[in-house]
Design an enzyme around this catalytic site. Sequence first.
Site, PDB file in Angstrom:
ATOM      1  N   HIS A   1       0.851  -1.177   0.000  1.00 19.37           N
ATOM      2  CA  HIS A   1       0.000   0.000   0.000  1.00 19.37           C
ATOM      3  C   HIS A   1       0.890   1.232   0.000  1.00 19.37           C
ATOM      4  O   HIS A   1       1.946   1.251   0.649  1.00 19.37           O
ATOM      5  CB  HIS A   1      -0.907   0.009   1.242  1.00 19.37           C
ATOM      6  CG  HIS A   1      -2.049   0.960   1.155  1.00 19.37           C
ATOM      7  ND1 HIS A   1      -1.900   2.316   1.348  1.00 19.37           N
ATOM      8  CD2 HIS A   1      -3.367   0.756   0.885  1.00 19.37           C
ATOM      9  CE1 HIS A   1      -3.074   2.903   1.203  1.00 19.37           C
ATOM     10  NE2 HIS A   1      -3.976   1.987   0.927  1.00 19.37           N
TER      11      HIS A   1
ATOM     12  N   ASP B   1      -7.670  -5.231   0.607  1.00 16.78           N
ATOM     13  CA  ASP B   1      -8.227  -6.037  -0.485  1.00 16.78           C
ATOM     14  C   ASP B   1      -7.901  -7.520  -0.366  1.00 16.78           C
ATOM     15  O   ASP B   1      -8.565  -8.352  -0.991  1.00 16.78           O
ATOM     16  CB  ASP B   1      -7.695  -5.539  -1.833  1.00 16.78           C
ATOM     17  CG  ASP B   1      -8.084  -4.097  -2.116  1.00 16.78           C
ATOM     18  OD1 ASP B   1      -9.282  -3.794  -1.980  1.00 16.78           O
ATOM     19  OD2 ASP B   1      -7.211  -3.296  -2.452  1.00 16.78           O
TER      20      ASP B   1
END
Length: 379
Positions: free
Chosen positions: A261, A315
Amino acid sequence: MSVTEIARGLEGVVFTETKLSYIDGQAGKLYYAGYPIEALAEESSYEEVAFLLLQGRLPKKEELEAFKAQLAAERELPEVVLNALKAYPKHTHPMSALRTAVSQLGMLDERAEDLSQEGLYQKSIALISRIATIVAALKRIREGKEPVAPRKDLSHAANFLYMVNGEVPSREQEKLFDVALVLHAEHGMNASTFTALAVHSTSADIYSSITAAIGALKGPRHGGANEAVMRSVQEVGAPERAVAWVQEKLAKKERIMGMGHRVYKALDPRARILKKYAEIVAQKHGRTQEYEILTRIEAEAGKVLGPKGIYPNVDFYSGVVYSDLGIPVEFFTPIFAVARIVGWAAHILEYNATDNRLLRPKARYVGELDLEYVPLEAR
């Protein structure tokens, strides 16, 4: 021209202030309006979190009940929108269909151009409710079924699952989906939120801003990553193939979707929470193979990526939860939008009340100057 440093991907650029959320990427912490995400996920509800983000504080009991009733009253879609959903080509990605349907809502709203705080707030409430109805209706239509009309007596999470599956979910299913919505509701100045604000800063209507945000969320480097994770699980096929699959991906310097991320250099706290719920789903509902594939991918990839500060993001485990709730892979990203609409709307409201300045970044020109124009017939 003066030479200025270019912030690639706008990394490190601060253009406004916010009280909506705070991310401590080094420590792996996320806060909504000062409240730790762990507490909100476990103790709160999506409606309460929506109120918190829109109003900047937690509601009192009677305020929350009134807010829930307001959301429930806005769930119905105009008949013309439902008919349009049925007419969309079957090959159309659900995010493209959602984008178009929201744009259509804007055309039907006679108050669309009202940019007052109250006007934006009321339209935000309607969009939070109706985006959920659009996505549920799309899923039913894709299956060759009639959309299920929303109910006013169910929570936001329970009503969505009811519209998706045609039956009232269990308390456990409602909680699973509610937690997923809370975890995806807001996450700072991400690509889709920035897109929403860029459009809003031009004094465009809120439907234009949200339509643009949906377009940004559609990409696999943003909201579409959750779909890509489950495609990877399908590609691996069996837990015993996970290690070799990861090694092959890393050897080719390919990305492991759902890992890493831009903001977090520690484990995404949302991934930690969803992993727990994914494990519950695996143990109780027969999703053990999918869950085991993911845990093996995480363990093997972590040997190489962990020391680089690359860990699972939100996710990575969300797809197992969504699949268990009867949601097909191609609808994972629309579910993201069902949750994130409140974050988009809250940022629009906040920016409208504070900065409300046109966003106009610069680009460094590196081309030639004073070229001689050659007439077309002489080229």
